[in-house]
Design an enzyme around this catalytic site. Structure first.
Site, mmCIF file in Angstrom:
data_model
loop_
_atom_site.group_PDB
_atom_site.id
_atom_site.type_symbol
_atom_site.label_atom_id
_atom_site.label_comp_id
_atom_site.label_asym_id
_atom_site.label_seq_id
_atom_site.Cartn_x
_atom_site.Cartn_y
_atom_site.Cartn_z
ATOM 1 N N THR A 134 -19.449 6.349 -1.838
ATOM 2 C CA THR A 134 -19.357 5.027 -1.210
ATOM 3 C C THR A 134 -19.047 4.024 -2.309
ATOM 4 O O THR A 134 -19.905 3.740 -3.154
ATOM 5 C CB THR A 134 -20.680 4.648 -0.520
ATOM 6 O OG1 THR A 134 -21.007 5.661 0.427
ATOM 7 C CG2 THR A 134 -20.561 3.313 0.189
ATOM 8 N N LYS B 24 -16.935 2.262 5.659
ATOM 9 C CA LYS B 24 -18.287 2.645 5.223
ATOM 10 C C LYS B 24 -19.108 1.415 4.827
ATOM 11 O O LYS B 24 -20.288 1.290 5.164
ATOM 12 C CB LYS B 24 -18.163 3.631 4.046
ATOM 13 C CG LYS B 24 -19.471 4.062 3.442
ATOM 14 C CD LYS B 24 -20.306 4.890 4.386
ATOM 15 C CE LYS B 24 -21.632 5.274 3.759
ATOM 16 N NZ LYS B 24 -22.559 5.868 4.717
ATOM 17 N N LYS C 190 -26.798 -1.182 -3.522
ATOM 18 C CA LYS C 190 -25.438 -1.073 -4.076
ATOM 19 C C LYS C 190 -24.401 -1.330 -2.973
ATOM 20 O O LYS C 190 -23.453 -2.081 -3.153
ATOM 21 C CB LYS C 190 -25.250 0.331 -4.657
ATOM 22 C CG LYS C 190 -23.858 0.584 -5.160
ATOM 23 C CD LYS C 190 -23.357 2.001 -5.013
ATOM 24 C CE LYS C 190 -23.507 2.692 -3.721
ATOM 25 N NZ LYS C 190 -22.690 3.845 -3.452
HETATM 26 P P1 NAD Z 1 -27.074 11.099 -6.244
HETATM 27 O O1 NAD Z 1 -27.411 10.039 -7.222
HETATM 28 O O2 NAD Z 1 -28.145 11.978 -5.708
HETATM 29 O O3 NAD Z 1 -25.932 12.061 -6.860
HETATM 30 C C1 NAD Z 1 -24.898 11.616 -7.684
HETATM 31 C C2 NAD Z 1 -24.552 12.737 -8.665
HETATM 32 O O4 NAD Z 1 -23.459 12.310 -9.457
HETATM 33 C C3 NAD Z 1 -25.699 13.068 -9.631
HETATM 34 O O5 NAD Z 1 -25.936 14.468 -9.634
HETATM 35 C C4 NAD Z 1 -25.190 12.575 -10.981
HETATM 36 O O6 NAD Z 1 -25.660 13.342 -12.077
HETATM 37 C C5 NAD Z 1 -23.685 12.727 -10.795
HETATM 38 N N1 NAD Z 1 -22.906 11.882 -11.705
HETATM 39 C C6 NAD Z 1 -23.044 10.571 -11.935
HETATM 40 N N2 NAD Z 1 -22.111 10.171 -12.816
HETATM 41 C C7 NAD Z 1 -21.385 11.255 -13.141
HETATM 42 C C8 NAD Z 1 -20.289 11.479 -14.015
HETATM 43 N N3 NAD Z 1 -19.737 10.497 -14.717
HETATM 44 N N4 NAD Z 1 -19.799 12.726 -14.110
HETATM 45 C C9 NAD Z 1 -20.337 13.734 -13.380
HETATM 46 N N5 NAD Z 1 -21.384 13.593 -12.553
HETATM 47 C C10 NAD Z 1 -21.898 12.359 -12.437
HETATM 48 O O7 NAD Z 1 -26.320 10.348 -5.056
HETATM 49 P P2 NAD Z 1 -26.133 10.874 -3.550
HETATM 50 O O8 NAD Z 1 -27.305 10.475 -2.731
HETATM 51 O O9 NAD Z 1 -25.683 12.281 -3.579
HETATM 52 O O10 NAD Z 1 -24.943 9.914 -3.093
HETATM 53 C C11 NAD Z 1 -23.621 10.090 -3.557
HETATM 54 C C12 NAD Z 1 -22.733 9.065 -2.882
HETATM 55 O O11 NAD Z 1 -22.806 9.238 -1.466
HETATM 56 C C13 NAD Z 1 -23.136 7.609 -3.159
HETATM 57 O O12 NAD Z 1 -21.981 6.838 -3.318
HETATM 58 C C14 NAD Z 1 -23.918 7.221 -1.917
HETATM 59 O O13 NAD Z 1 -23.861 5.825 -1.671
HETATM 60 C C15 NAD Z 1 -23.209 8.016 -0.847
HETATM 61 N N6 NAD Z 1 -24.028 8.371 0.320
HETATM 62 C C16 NAD Z 1 -25.314 8.780 0.162
HETATM 63 C C17 NAD Z 1 -26.061 9.098 1.292
HETATM 64 C C18 NAD Z 1 -27.504 9.561 1.172
HETATM 65 O O14 NAD Z 1 -28.197 9.619 2.209
HETATM 66 N N7 NAD Z 1 -27.977 9.892 -0.010
HETATM 67 C C19 NAD Z 1 -25.501 9.006 2.582
HETATM 68 C C20 NAD Z 1 -24.172 8.620 2.690
HETATM 69 C C21 NAD Z 1 -23.432 8.294 1.555
#
Ligand code: NAD
Length: 380
Positions: A150, A237, A312
């Site tokens: 997102t 989104k 965010k």
């Molecule tokens: P999260 O923080 O659990 O996972 C993000 C992952 O990205 C982590 O494992 C982190 O180590 C990795 N990462 C960060 N920077 C990096 C880099 N430079 N290189 C490689 N890996 C890197 O987040 P999430 O909950 O999985 O959410 C991911 C996305 O999905 C976000 O944008 C969030 O807004 C969106 N989202 C989340 C949800 C939810 O319920 N958690 C629902 C819909 C959308």
């Protein structure tokens, strides 16, 4: 006897103005069911078995990405993964993925890339950073790059434009594109939807890119909506989460007031859910502990969608509103409320915690449950 899978067609249904829903009742679903892992079986049994399996690169194996990547493995795709968190990588390697040491290395081994990262800056880094996806060489092997993070629509558009200036390498899998295509494809459905492969994808980018992406999207989700050109998936989104945050705050405010006026939360939710206040925050994701089972509110707001990530997303809405000159007084206010909750140390809790952390609402009491178990209702 194995099931016989007939090749199916992509069927598109007109959706409300501007979008198109895609349902892919596919051979992929069928293949995926044939290649489920058996408990204790070699994880390698997932890979290289599906006809038309693709070499997929997955970057960002967090709460969402880890499940999405696993679902791709289960559907028979070959997976190469990268995350800066080694434990997240190892967990997928245990299940049959191979690992790379940088996004650049992922790109060198993959026909399609999927990214699932926290925010815009991470997406920029992974795509255009010194070891990024677009740095593998002047020519790219992946012909399709799908970002499900997102992020703000403008970053989606800028990165998509950069991708479109690359050339395809000689070992690229040709699927009818002259140059690589990037799609913004953020999701809704949360961690539960990611795990159950029932996500909704909101997709921005060229239709031919979306059609090529469908088998992969349907290994991770149930519904795909084409929103328009680059950036429109991200725009959808951001708008969705803006409305979700305001509705969660509104429902929480009403339930906390109702409790102080002497109405228990179960009675009030029964009324909301059959009246004009009915909404997802009330009937599916109720913020009052004890009203619903299996929601974060009933497990101390653990898991789910964190206040930090929602903050965010609201920031993205504020930025988009500034760019377009749109008035968003409610978003401004709810953004401040969540900033306040995060400052108090609750940033990792699910965002439905606003009911307790801001409004000081009470959990449902057992006697309230008893009282509403058999309510006197006159349906005439
Ligand atoms: P999260 O923080 O659990 O996972 C993000 C992952 O990205 C982590 O494992 C982190 O180590 C990795 N990462 C960060 N920077 C990096 C880099 N430079 N290189 C490689 N890996 C890197 O987040 P999430 O909950 O999985 O959410 C991911 C996305 O999905 C976000 O944008 C969030 O807004 C969106 N989202 C989340 C949800 C939810 O319920 N958690 C629902 C819909 C959308």
């Amino acid at each position: 006897m194995g099931r016989v899978c007939s090749l199916s067609k992509i069927v598109s249904f007109s959706s409300p103005p501007g979008g198109r829903w895609y349902f892919y009742s596919s051979a992929w679903a069928c293949l995926s069911s044939r290649f489920q892992a058996q408990p204790g079986s070699s994880s390698r049994s997932y890979a290289n078995v599906a006809e038309n399996a693709q070499n997929v690169g997955f970057i960002g194996l967090g709460n969402m990405g880890s499940h999405m990547a696993f679902n791709l493995l289960k559907a028979g795709h070959t997976l190469c993964v990268y995350d800066r968190n080694d434990a997240a990588v190892l967990s997928l390697v245990d299940k049959g993925a191979s690992k790379a040491d940088s996004p650049r290395e992922v790109a060198e081994q993959s026909d399609v890339i999927i990214t699932m990262l926290p925010a815009s800056s991470h997406v920029e880094e992974v795509y255009t950073g010194s070891n990024g996806l677009l740095r593998s060489s002047r020519d790219l092997r992946p012909s399709l790059l799908i970002d499900s993070s997102t992020i703000d629509p403008q970053t989606s558009r800028v990165v998509a434009a950069k991708v479109s200036t690359c050339r395809l390498s000689t070992n690229a899998r040709r699927i009818g594109f002259e140059t690589p295509i990037m799609l913004d494809a953020p999701v809704s459905g949360g961690v539960g939807g990611a795990s159950a492969a029932s996500l909704t994808f909101m997709v921005g980018g060229p239709e031919k890119g979306l059609k090529a992406a469908l088998p992969l999207l349907h290994a991770m989700g149930k519904r795909v909506v084409h929103c328009g050109g680059a950036g429109t998936g991200s725009a959808a989104k951001v708008c969705n989460n803006l409305a979700m945050a305001i509705s969660m705050a509104g429902v929480s405010e009403a339930f906390a007031l109702g409790q102080r006026l002497g109405i228990d939360a179960l009675t009030l939710s029964n009324i909301f859910n059959s009246s004009s206040a009915r909404c997802w925050s009330s009937d599916t994701y109720n913020p009052v502990p004890g009203v619903m089972e299996n929601v974060p509110a009933s497990r101390n707001y653990v898991g789910g969608f964190s206040c930090q990530l929602l903050g965010k997303d609201l920031g993205l809405a504020l930025m988009a509103a500034k760019e377009t000159g749109s008035p968003i007084p409610l978003t401004t206010q709810v953004h401040e409320l969540y900033a306040n909750i995060c400052q108090k140390g609750y940033s990792h809790e699910d965002f439905s915690n606003i009911f307790q952390r801001l409004y000081q609402g009470e959990p449902l009491h057992t006697e309230d449950k008893e009282h509403t178990k058999d309510p006197l209702v006159d349906n005439t």
